[in-house]
Design a protein around this motif. Structure first.
Motif: not given
Ligand code: ASP
Ligand code: MG
Length: 406
Positions: A48-52
């Motif tokens: 999720n962090r990487l997508i954000a």
């Protein structure tokens, strides 16, 4: 001695302490003489962090580059777990998806596995290594990094188990098995000892987040013995996903209540009622790579008909825009949509031999004054689309009505 593939999800890999715990569990299986292949997810929250992060750079990230970014979470955890295994006195070796050569098609962000070259892994296992493979990723024919869609590590695990003809594929997660429904909504929900592939497939596609749907398809197709277990408990048999139905006569009619909040509904009003219209409406939707779920076409009247279908909520706006352009082309009257809907389903192979399940379901909902917007059935499931605000109530009522809390 057995060959076991163990897959650990993000929560199980969520901190250094937890990674060391995973290493301890793997060590126990090694001590019992088993060969172990471990497939890991990224640490919880990492994908999720990487997508954000990607979205901060580019509102709609380039699909190829997004896979380059989001596949890194698993590269971190394979290395960390190997270090922990070595510290625990084991021999261990990590592989990214491309290093194994998990060959996929080139559909970035939701690639499908085409083949797995398992020769190196087998040689490592025979040499006494624990092999740790990054979940969720592969490589296409041209050498591009690909990812398998959210939750894709499950599919990596099952696909490896199939390729290696493993004796068992164990999916370790933060719950101790597959439940009759989400215990956060119904505290009386019970763990199932076994569930059939068909049921699990329905539950996964209907919103149960325990396993990625593709992994279940894979396991069913290649007859992989699949078990869901908790990585936080040392005891317990988890839930075994079986090919055959329970032999016992007491087989419940309904095995579980699944649900999905993330749904949206689109209706095209006043569609000219002529051959080819469903194709003209849904073809462009499929071309835009939007998954369509329930589809309803009304009986035509005065030369026109209405056509409704559901999509995943994040794809609502995109689907609406596609329809709007088709609408003008085919001369339909209007497009309306609702993205505050949910789907609740009753699933069970026992339904096949028991009539009246649908009416029991509809009565239970009616007694609570819950309006049903759409209905769809298959041999082993009945799904209804409802206003989102009824989700919890409907799940509770159905769970009780089918006696699942007993
Ligand atoms: N890390 C990926 C995700 O969060 C894949 C997985 O965990 O299965 O979707
Ligand atoms: Mg997962």
């Amino acid at each position: 001695m057995a060959l076991i593939v163990q897959k650990y999800g993000g929560t199980s890999m969520g901190s250094p302490e937890r990674i060391k715990n995973v290493a301890r569990r793997v060590a126990r299986f090694r001590a019992e003489g088993h060969q172990v292949v471990v497939v890991v997810s990224a640490m919880s929250g990492e994908t999720n962090r990487l997508i954000a992060l990607a979205k901060e750079i580019q509102a709609t990230p380039d699909p190829r580059e997004l896979d380059v970014v989001i596949s890194t979470g698993e590269q971190v955890t394979i290395g960390l777990l190997c270090m922990a295994l070595k510290d625990a006195g084991l021999q261990a070796k990590s592989y990214t998806g491309p290093q194994v050569r998990i060959l996929t098609d080139d559909a970035f962000n939701k690639a499908r596995i085409l083949s797995i070259d398992e020769a190196n892994i087998r040689a490592d296992l025979d040499a006494g290594q624990v092999v740790v493979v990054a979940g969720f990723q592969g490589v296409d024919e041209a050498g591009n990094i690909t990812t398998l869609g959210r939750g894709g590590s499950d599919t990596t695990g099952v696909a490896l188990a199939a390729a290696l003809k493993a004796d068992e594929c164990q999916i370790y997660t933060d719950v101790d098995g597959v439940y009759t429904t989400d215990p956060r909504i119904v505290p009386e929900a019970r763990k199932l000892d076994t569930v059939t592939f068909e049921e699990m497939l329905e539950m996964a596609s209907l919103g149960s987040k325990v396993l990625q749907i593709r992994s279940v398809e894979f396991a069913g197709k290649y007859k992989v013995k699949l078990r869901v277990l908790s990585s936080f408990q040392d005891e317990g048999e988890g839930t075994l996903i079986t090919v055959e139905e329970g032999k016992n006569m007491e087989q419940p009619i309904i095995s579980g209540i699944a649900f999905n909040r993330d749904e949206a509904k689109l209706t095209v009003l006043g569609v000219p009622d002529r051959p080819g219209i469903a194709y003209q409406l849904l073809g462009p939707i499929a071309d835009a790579n939007i998954d369509v779920d329930m589809i309803i076409q009304n009986v035509g009247r005065d030369g026109t008909t209405d056509f409704s279908f559901t999509v995943n909520r994040p794809e609502f706006e995109k689907a609406k825009a596609v329809l709007e352009s088709v609408r003008q082309h085919i001369g339909a009257r209007e497009i309306i949509g609702d993205n505050k809907i949910c789907k609740v389903s009753a699933v069970g192979v026992g339904m096949r031999s028991h009539p009246g399940v649908a009416s029991q379901m509809f009565r239970a909902l009616a007694e609570e004054g819950i309006n049903i917007q759409m209905i769809s059935t298959s041999e082993i499931k009945i799904s209804v689309v409802l206003d989102e605000k009824y989700l919890e109530l409907a799940v509770r009522v159905l769970h009780r009505s089918f006696g699942l809390d007993k």
